[in-house]
Scaffold this active site. Structure first.
Site, PDB file in Angstrom:
ATOM      1  N   GLY A 163       0.559  -1.715  -0.226  1.00 14.12           N
ATOM      2  CA  GLY A 163      -0.012  -0.007   0.053  1.00 14.12           C
ATOM      3  C   GLY A 163       0.860   1.299   0.316  1.00 14.12           C
ATOM      4  O   GLY A 163       0.997   2.546   0.411  1.00 14.12           O
ATOM      5  N   GLY A 164       2.051   0.830  -0.347  1.00 12.56           N
ATOM      6  CA  GLY A 164       2.700   2.050  -0.600  1.00 12.56           C
ATOM      7  C   GLY A 164       3.773   3.149   0.766  1.00 12.56           C
ATOM      8  O   GLY A 164       4.209   3.744   0.981  1.00 12.56           O
ATOM      9  N   ARG A 291      -6.559 -10.596  -3.731  1.00 16.15           N
ATOM     10  CA  ARG A 291      -7.348 -10.062  -3.016  1.00 16.15           C
ATOM     11  C   ARG A 291      -7.784  -8.847  -4.310  1.00 16.15           C
ATOM     12  O   ARG A 291      -7.319  -8.485  -5.605  1.00 16.15           O
ATOM     13  CB  ARG A 291      -7.425  -8.960  -2.263  1.00 16.15           C
ATOM     14  CG  ARG A 291      -6.390  -7.469  -2.357  1.00 16.15           C
ATOM     15  CD  ARG A 291      -6.598  -6.692  -1.260  1.00 16.15           C
ATOM     16  NE  ARG A 291      -4.887  -5.908  -1.290  1.00 16.15           N
ATOM     17  CZ  ARG A 291      -4.984  -4.698  -1.908  1.00 16.15           C
ATOM     18  NH1 ARG A 291      -5.380  -4.710  -3.140  1.00 16.15           N
ATOM     19  NH2 ARG A 291      -3.241  -4.555  -2.039  1.00 16.15           N
ATOM     20  N   VAL A 294      -8.495  -1.942  -4.972  1.00 14.62           N
ATOM     21  CA  VAL A 294      -9.708  -0.921  -5.299  1.00 14.62           C
ATOM     22  C   VAL A 294     -10.149  -0.441  -6.650  1.00 14.62           C
ATOM     23  O   VAL A 294     -11.969   0.275  -6.717  1.00 14.62           O
ATOM     24  CB  VAL A 294      -9.360   0.421  -4.274  1.00 14.62           C
ATOM     25  CG1 VAL A 294      -9.291   1.693  -4.614  1.00 14.62           C
ATOM     26  CG2 VAL A 294      -7.831   0.011  -2.977  1.00 14.62           C
ATOM     27  N   ARG A 338      -9.953   8.556  -7.166  1.00 16.73           N
ATOM     28  CA  ARG A 338     -10.376   7.436  -6.155  1.00 16.73           C
ATOM     29  C   ARG A 338     -10.812   9.562  -5.277  1.00 16.73           C
ATOM     30  O   ARG A 338     -10.055  10.087  -5.006  1.00 16.73           O
ATOM     31  CB  ARG A 338      -8.922   7.919  -5.527  1.00 16.73           C
ATOM     32  CG  ARG A 338      -8.992   6.227  -5.643  1.00 16.73           C
ATOM     33  CD  ARG A 338      -7.993   5.374  -5.344  1.00 16.73           C
ATOM     34  NE  ARG A 338      -7.147   4.459  -5.701  1.00 16.73           N
ATOM     35  CZ  ARG A 338      -6.392   3.330  -4.512  1.00 16.73           C
ATOM     36  NH1 ARG A 338      -6.236   3.606  -4.418  1.00 16.73           N
ATOM     37  NH2 ARG A 338      -6.101   1.971  -5.672  1.00 16.73           N
TER      38      ARG A 338
END
Lengths: 452, 70
Positions: A163-164, A291, A294, A338
Site C-alpha cells: 500500500g505504498g 485480493r 480498490v 479516488r
C-alpha cells in the site's frame, strides 16, 4: 452460498452487498462505533457492532469476527481489500471453521505476501523481476555493498510492506544510510516484520497491473491491464484501462507474464499482478495483490463483468464464468478517480462532517461512495470516501466527460482532492498519456513555480 | 506557557524531540499516524520543551496537548 459476512467497511462493503443482493445472497455487516451511521450498515440484511473505532479493536479482531460468523450461520466471509484481506491466518481459521474464505488459498497469500519470496517464485516461473537482492539485507554495510552492485538510484523496501508504505527511493549511499534504520522501524511498526531488501529504481517507470482470475479447476484468465501511474505518496489516485501509450506487442507479453505468474502459484479467485514498465516498454514484476483491488471497477467497466460475482462463483468451487481467454474483450476506455478526504495540496487527511455532498451531473457515471451527505469522515481509517468511474468510447471523450463531471461536484465540510482533479485533468502531461509515476508530484511542483 | 496541540486524532508514531530541548519555529516535534498517513506536528513557536505529554503508540484526540513549552 446463502449468507455472506463482509469483514470490511465503507465503499467496498457496500459494493459487495450490491452484488450479493443481485444474487439473492443474505449479507451480514460488521461495524466499529465510528461507522454506525454509514450507508453500508443500513444496506446489509443485518449488521453488528464489533468494537470501538480503532481497527485493532474492531475490524482486525479475527476471533470476534469468526465467532459472529459462526453464530450467524454464514457460509462465507468476504474480506474486501485492506484490513484482513491479506491475512493468511484469518483465511485459514475461516476454512478450519468450515466456512469459505472468498479469496485465494492461504498458502498463496503467504507466498505472495513476502516480497522477497514472491520475487524468487516469479523468477523461477520466468517472469522478469526488477534487478535487486535475492535475500533480505541485515545490516547497513551489507546494503551499501549490494547497492554498489545494483547501481543507484535504488528502492529500499520492506519485504512485508504494501500500500505504498515501507519503501523509499535512495539516490546515493548517503540517502541509503539515512533511511536504512527508519524503513526497518516503519516495517516493524506497520507490518510486524523488519526484513528489508533492495531493488533497482526504474526511472521513467509506469505502474501497469493486470487483473487475473483463477478457479479451482485449473483455469486462469486475465481481464486486461490498468495503468495506475498517477500517484501521490506511492499511493494511487487515478487508474485507467486500457493503458495509454503502450504498444500492443508489449501489452500482449505483459498479459501473458501475468497469467504465467498466476499459474505459477495455482492462483484461485481475484488477484492483481503489478509491474513497473520502463521507457523501452520493458516490464518487471513488482508484487502480486492477493485480493480484489480498490480499482477493480475500471476493469468491470471495460470488460462488462461483475468481478465480485466472479469471486463468489469461484469461491463456491464452480468454474470461471468465462474460461476461454478470447471471450474476454476490452471495450472503450475507463478512468477511475479516488476521492480522498484530504488537503488537495499537502495531501494531509481532512476528517470532519460532510455537510454537503452533491455529485451534480451523474448521468452515465458510476460512483461507489462509502459516505453520504451528513456522514462524518473519522480519523480512524483510510481517507478515501468514494470512487468515480467514467467510461467512454475513447480516452479523449472520457477525459472531457470527467472534466464536466468534476465541475459539477460540491462537497462541503471536509477538504477533498476534487479541486486537484479539476486542474490536473487539463494538464498536458496527463492528457497526452505518456505519464510516469512521477507525473503528479512533478505537475504540483510546476504549478508552485508558475505561481511564484 | 505555550503548547503544541494535536490537529487531528491519531496514533503517536514517533517523537523527535526531548524534554529540555530548544526548538525553533517550524521544527517537527512529533509524527502522528492517522488515516494510513504519517503527519508531522510542527512547533508554531520557538522555545524550550518542558514536557512531552504523549508516548509512542498513544492514541491522541484533536486538541490534546502534545508538547508544553516554557
Amino acid at each position: 452460498m446463502q449468507k455472506v459476512l463482509i469483514a470490511n467497511r465503507g465503499e467496498i462493503a457496500r459494493r459487495i452487498i450490491k452484488t450479493c443482493k443481485k444474487l439473492n445472497i443474505e449479507t451480514v455487516a460488521i461495524y466499529a462505533e465510528a461507522d454506525a451511521d454509514l450507508p453500508y450498515v443500513k444496506e446489509a440484511d443485518s449488521a453488528f457492532l464489533i468494537g470501538p473505532s480503532q481497527v485493532q479493536q474492531s475490524y482486525l479482531k479475527v476471533d470476534d469476527i469468526l465467532a459472529l460468523a459462526k453464530r450467524e450461520g454464514v457460509d462465507a466471509i468476504h474480506p474486501g481489500y485492506g484490513l484482513l484481506s491479506e491475512n493468511s491466518s484469518f483465511a485459514r481459521k475461516i476454512e478450519e471453521a468450515g466456512m469459505i474464505f472468498i479469496g485465494p488459498d492461504p498458502q498463496t497469500i503467504d507466498t505472495m505476501g513476502d516480497k522477497i519470496g514472491s520475487r524468487q517464485t516469479m523468477k523461477a516461473a520466468g517472469v522478469p523481476v526488477v534487478p535487486g537482492t535475492d535475500d533480505g539485507i541485515e545490516t547497513l554495510e551489507e546494503a551499501i555493498q549490494e547497492a554498489k552492485l545494483i547501481g543507484y538510484p535504488i528502492m529500499l523496501k520492506a519485504s512485508s510492506g504494501g500500500g505504498g508504505i515501507g519503501m523509499i527511493r535512495c539516490d546515493n549511499e548517503q540517502a541509503l544510510s539515512q533511511n536504512f534504520v527508519s524503513v526497518k522501524t516503519r516495517a516493524k511498526a506497520y507490518f510486524g516484520d523488519d526484513v528489508v531488501f533492495l531493488e533497482k529504481y526504474i526511472s521513467g517507470g509506469r505502474h501497469i497491473e493486470v487483473q487475473i482470475f483463477g478457479d479451482t479447476h485449473g483455469n486462469t484468465v486475465h481481464l486486461f491491464e490498468r495503468n495506475c501511474s498517477v500517484q501521490r505518496r506511492n499511493q494511487k489516485v487515478i487508474e485507467e484501462s486500457p493503458s495509454p501509450n503502450f504498444p500492443k506487442p508489449a501489452l500482449e507479453r505483459l498479459l501473458q507474464a501475468a497469467v504465467d505468474a498466476a499459474k505459477a502459484v495455482n492462483y484461485r479467485n481475484a488477484g492483481t499482478v503489478e509491474f513497473i514498465v520502463d521507457e523501452e516498454n520493458q516490464f518487471y514484476f513488482l508484487e502480486m495483490n492477493t485480493r480484489l483491488q480498490v480499482e477493480h471497477p475500471v476493469t468491470e467497466a471495460v470488460t462488462g463483468f461483475d468481478l465480485v460475482e466472479w469471486q463468489l462463483i469461484v469461491a463456491k468451487g464452480e468454474l470461471l464464468p468465462v474460461i476461454n481467454q478470447a471471450d474476454i474483450q476490452s471495450k472503450g476506455h475507463a478512468i477511475e478517480f479516488r476521492i480522498y478526504a484530504e488537503d488537495p495540496k499537502t495531501f494531509f487527511p481532512s476528517p470532519g462532517n460532510i455537510k454537503k455532498l452533491q455529485w451534480g451531473s451523474t448521468e452515465d457515471i458510476r460512483i461507489d461512495a462509502g459516505y453520504e451527505e451528513g456522514n462524518t469522515v473519522t480519523p480512524f481509517y483510510d481517507p478515501m470516501i468514494a470512487k468515480v468511474i467514467i467510461q467512454s468510447e475513447t480516452r479523449e471523450e472520457a477525459i472531457i466527460k470527467a472534466q464536466k463531471f468534476f465541475s459539477s461536484v460540491t462537497i462541503e465540510g471536509i477538504k477533498t482532492n476534487v479541486p486537484l482533479f479539476q486542474e490536473f485533468l487539463g494538464a498536458k502531461a496527463f492528457q497526452d498519456g505518456t505519464y510516469t509515476t512521477a507525473v503528479l508530484p512533478q505537475w504540483l511542483e510546476q504549478q508552485k513555480e508558475e505561481i511564484k | 506557557m505555550k503548547q503544541v496541540q494535536s490537529t487531528m486524532a491519531g496514533t503517536v508514531f514517533n517523537i523527535i524531540v526531548q524534554e529540555g530541548e530548544e526548538v525553533t519555529v517550524g521544527q517537527t516535534v512529533m509524527i502522528l499516524e492517522s488515516m494510513k498517513m504519517e503527519i508531522p506536528v510542527e512547533a508554531e513557536t520557538a522555545g524550550k520543551i518542558v514536557k512531552i505529554n504523549a508516548q509512542i503508540g498513544d492514541f491522541v484526540n484533536e486538541g490534546d496537548v502534545l508538547v508544553t513549552f516554557e
